[in-house]
Design an enzyme around this catalytic site. Structure first.
Site, PDB file in Angstrom:
ATOM      1  N   ASP A 103       0.841  -1.201   0.000  1.00 44.95           N
ATOM      2  CA  ASP A 103       0.000   0.000   0.000  1.00 44.95           C
ATOM      3  C   ASP A 103       0.876   1.252   0.000  1.00 44.95           C
ATOM      4  O   ASP A 103       2.040   1.203   0.390  1.00 44.95           O
ATOM      5  CB  ASP A 103      -0.890   0.036   1.257  1.00 44.95           C
ATOM      6  CG  ASP A 103      -1.881  -1.111   1.282  1.00 44.95           C
ATOM      7  OD1 ASP A 103      -2.195  -1.655   0.210  1.00 44.95           O
ATOM      8  OD2 ASP A 103      -2.334  -1.465   2.391  1.00 44.95           O
TER       9      ASP A 103
HETATM   10  N1  URA Z   1      -1.150  -5.965   3.720  1.00 41.31           N
HETATM   11  C1  URA Z   1      -1.659  -4.727   3.797  1.00 41.31           C
HETATM   12  O1  URA Z   1      -2.702  -4.504   4.383  1.00 41.31           O
HETATM   13  N2  URA Z   1      -0.970  -3.730   3.190  1.00 41.31           N
HETATM   14  C2  URA Z   1       0.204  -3.919   2.544  1.00 41.31           C
HETATM   15  O2  URA Z   1       0.769  -2.967   2.030  1.00 41.31           O
HETATM   16  C3  URA Z   1       0.715  -5.217   2.493  1.00 41.31           C
HETATM   17  C4  URA Z   1       0.028  -6.228   3.081  1.00 41.31           C
END
Ligand code: URA
Length: 245
Positions: A103
């Site tokens: 993310d």
């Molecule tokens: N899980 C998440 O919620 N976000 C990420 O960036 C990676 C794994």
């Protein structure tokens, strides 16, 4: 890089001619006859001979990046800086892409490569490659959370996660720190898993993916080429079956 593609690019012959070389047992890798046309080869580890003659070929590019918060895990984006934008001009090649998605507000280990097949193998759910995250949440964590994670979390809506390992590093009512090991890559998986046990993730960093570990000298936004030891650790993911087999 697929062995048959290396042969085609080296102008050993047309696709049909290359296939015949395999059928006749004239292609050797590290001294062994190979019939798997899709074998993923890398010049650092594989010596290729065709009809007894050594073939010299260029390898793929592999960068380890410590993704900073704020960058999107994409090749291009109209609004935000991408992880590819962080690669210096002289080192950026058209086929570079990030393996797996973090993310925008997540930081940590990201493999960036132009080896599409390796990325596919690492991310395929059947491979169950373990990803370790360092997580900070806004609540206390308890052993019952570890148990629920180990039994497999079910999201609202019914999506079921594979069992995961939660290791609590510190716990207090306002802030707790833990490692979470998961073998899948569902959208926002870590954040949703913690929400399922009533906690909000306030910091998330990936620290390992399979055999690759984020090394401490890489600050957020920095990257470097994988070293020989790291490439060697990835070798099991190179030696895959030809999809036609
Ligand atoms: N899980 C998440 O919620 N976000 C990420 O960036 C990676 C794994």
């Amino acid at each position: 890089m697929r062995l048959d593609k290396v042969l085609e690019q080296q102008q050993i012959g047309s696709r049909k001619a290359v296939r015949r070389l395999f059928q006749r047992g004239l292609v050797c890798v590290n001294g062994q006859t190979v019939r798997n046309e899709g074998l993923n080869v890398e010049p650092a580890f594989h010596q290729i001979e065709v009809a007894g003659k050594e073939l010299i070929f260029a390898g793929h590019t592999y960068f380890m990046m410590n993704k900073p918060q704020g960058a999107v895990t994409a090749v291009s984006d109209s609004e935000h800086m991408t992880v590819i934008d962080l690669i210096e001009d002289g080192e950026r090649t058209p086929k570079l892409y990030p393996v797996g998605r973090l993310d925008r507000d997540t930081e940590g280990l990201l493999l960036i490569t132009d080896n599409g097949q390796l990325g596919y193998e690492l991310m395929h759910p059947s491979k169950k490659v373990t990803k370790r995250y360092e997580v900070v949440v806004n609540e206390a964590l308890h052993s019952q959370d570890c148990r629920r994670f180990s039994e497999g979390i079910t999201f609202i809506g019914g999506t079921r996660c594979q069992p995961a390992k939660l290791t609590i590093l510190s716990s207090s009512p306002k802030e707790s720190r833990a490692y979470l090991d998961i073998t899948e890559g569902k959208f926002h998986q870590v954040k949703k898993m913690f929400l399922s046990v009533g906690k909000k993730v306030i910091f998330l960093k990936r620290i390992s993916m399979g055999p690759l570990q984020l090394t401490p000298e890489l600050l957020p936004g920095e990257y470097r080429r994988l070293n020989r030891d790291e490439l060697e650790l990835l070798l099991p993911y190179f030696e895959t079956k030809n999809r036609n087999e």
